[in-house]
Write a protein that holds these residues in place. Structure first.
Motif, PDB file in Angstrom:
ATOM      1  N   GLY A 137       0.813  -1.217   0.000  1.00  0.00           N
ATOM      2  CA  GLY A 137       0.000   0.000   0.000  1.00  0.00           C
ATOM      3  C   GLY A 137       0.843   1.261   0.000  1.00  0.00           C
ATOM      4  O   GLY A 137       0.512   2.244  -0.675  1.00  0.00           O
ATOM      5  N   ASP A 138       1.942   1.237   0.764  1.00  0.00           N
ATOM      6  CA  ASP A 138       2.834   2.397   0.772  1.00  0.00           C
ATOM      7  C   ASP A 138       3.546   2.552  -0.564  1.00  0.00           C
ATOM      8  O   ASP A 138       3.723   3.668  -1.056  1.00  0.00           O
ATOM      9  CB  ASP A 138       3.851   2.292   1.915  1.00  0.00           C
ATOM     10  N   ARG A 139       3.928   1.449  -1.178  1.00  0.00           N
ATOM     11  CA  ARG A 139       4.555   1.519  -2.509  1.00  0.00           C
ATOM     12  C   ARG A 139       3.586   2.132  -3.517  1.00  0.00           C
ATOM     13  O   ARG A 139       3.974   2.936  -4.358  1.00  0.00           O
ATOM     14  CB  ARG A 139       4.963   0.131  -2.992  1.00  0.00           C
ATOM     15  N   GLN A 140       2.334   1.742  -3.389  1.00  0.00           N
ATOM     16  CA  GLN A 140       1.316   2.278  -4.289  1.00  0.00           C
ATOM     17  C   GLN A 140       1.177   3.789  -4.105  1.00  0.00           C
ATOM     18  O   GLN A 140       1.076   4.541  -5.078  1.00  0.00           O
ATOM     19  CB  GLN A 140      -0.021   1.607  -3.998  1.00  0.00           C
ATOM     20  N   ARG A 141       1.194   4.249  -2.874  1.00  0.00           N
ATOM     21  CA  ARG A 141       1.080   5.691  -2.618  1.00  0.00           C
ATOM     22  C   ARG A 141       2.318   6.433  -3.121  1.00  0.00           C
ATOM     23  O   ARG A 141       2.214   7.571  -3.575  1.00  0.00           O
ATOM     24  CB  ARG A 141       0.822   5.956  -1.136  1.00  0.00           C
ATOM     25  N   VAL A 142       3.486   5.820  -3.058  1.00  0.00           N
ATOM     26  CA  VAL A 142       4.695   6.450  -3.618  1.00  0.00           C
ATOM     27  C   VAL A 142       4.538   6.595  -5.134  1.00  0.00           C
ATOM     28  O   VAL A 142       4.847   7.639  -5.703  1.00  0.00           O
ATOM     29  CB  VAL A 142       5.965   5.656  -3.254  1.00  0.00           C
ATOM     30  N   ALA A 143       4.032   5.544  -5.780  1.00  0.00           N
ATOM     31  CA  ALA A 143       3.819   5.611  -7.238  1.00  0.00           C
ATOM     32  C   ALA A 143       2.794   6.689  -7.577  1.00  0.00           C
ATOM     33  O   ALA A 143       2.976   7.448  -8.547  1.00  0.00           O
ATOM     34  CB  ALA A 143       3.361   4.254  -7.765  1.00  0.00           C
ATOM     35  N   LEU A 144       1.731   6.802  -6.802  1.00  0.00           N
ATOM     36  CA  LEU A 144       0.746   7.861  -7.014  1.00  0.00           C
ATOM     37  C   LEU A 144       1.381   9.233  -6.794  1.00  0.00           C
ATOM     38  O   LEU A 144       1.129  10.177  -7.547  1.00  0.00           O
ATOM     39  CB  LEU A 144      -0.445   7.682  -6.077  1.00  0.00           C
ATOM     40  N   GLY A 145       2.216   9.334  -5.768  1.00  0.00           N
ATOM     41  CA  GLY A 145       2.900  10.590  -5.478  1.00  0.00           C
ATOM     42  C   GLY A 145       3.785  11.036  -6.617  1.00  0.00           C
ATOM     43  O   GLY A 145       3.843  12.233  -6.941  1.00  0.00           O
ATOM     44  N   ARG A 146       4.476  10.081  -7.238  1.00  0.00           N
ATOM     45  CA  ARG A 146       5.344  10.419  -8.364  1.00  0.00           C
ATOM     46  C   ARG A 146       4.538  10.968  -9.535  1.00  0.00           C
ATOM     47  O   ARG A 146       5.014  11.820 -10.279  1.00  0.00           O
ATOM     48  CB  ARG A 146       6.153   9.184  -8.792  1.00  0.00           C
ATOM     49  N   ALA A 147       3.284  10.524  -9.677  1.00  0.00           N
ATOM     50  CA  ALA A 147       2.413  11.065 -10.721  1.00  0.00           C
ATOM     51  C   ALA A 147       1.850  12.426 -10.319  1.00  0.00           C
ATOM     52  O   ALA A 147       1.870  13.374 -11.103  1.00  0.00           O
ATOM     53  CB  ALA A 147       1.264  10.087 -10.997  1.00  0.00           C
TER      54      ALA A 147
END
Length: 161
Positions: A137-147
């Motif tokens: 879930g945290d990895r997913q939020r990092v990927a969203l953050g990069r976008a």
């Protein structure tokens, strides 16, 4: 954000038709979910909109401009991949800030925008942690953050949840 208009989009891989005559419009501020079984062309459609695949035929408009054959870098679209596509040798802060660094943005502005985005996603407490040790879930939020940090015209997300 921007309007996206798809007209008669088609993608063929040899004799296999992955996307057949797809047409739709997503207006500024709207959300659209593409639903269907595996292999029906959802990811291929997103990849064509992003400029990662060229269509066999049809048109793609972004804010009224025909971007059908523009390179991905010329479309100002953020794409969140199904498998996150994070850089394992970078921490969370560097992963989120990488698109801005690539654009040559000043470091002070990168820091400010990364911290703002991390607060929005409630991951500001893990900015200095390695992405390789994070939960899914945290990895997913990092990927969203990069976008999100880029503030693009639109976001495309391939199974982001």
């Amino acid at each position: 954000m921007a309007d996206i208009r798809i007209e008669n989009l088609r993608k063929e891989f040899g004799s296999f038709v992955a996307v057949q005559d797809s047409s739709f419009t997503v207006h500024d501020g709207e959300f659209l979910a593409l639903l269907g079984p595996s292999g029906c062309g959802k990811t291929t459609t997103l990849r064509m909109i992003a400029g990662l695949e060229l269509p066999s035929s049809g048109k793609i408009y972004l804010d009224g401009e025909d971007v059908t054959f523009n390179r991905a870098s010329a479309r100002d679209i953020a794409f969140v991949f199904q498998l996150f596509a994070l850089y394992p040798h970078m921490n969370v802060r560097k992963n989120i800030g990488f698109p801005l660094l690539s654009q040559g943005m000043p470091r002070a502005e990168i820091r400010q925008r990364v911290e703002e985005t991390a607060r929005l996603l409630q991951i500001d407490h893990i900015l200095d942690r390695s992405v390789s040790g994070l939960a899914g879930g945290d990895r997913q939020r990092v990927a969203l953050g990069r976008a999100i940090v880029r503030r693009p015209k639109c976001f495309l997300m391939d199974e982001p949840l």
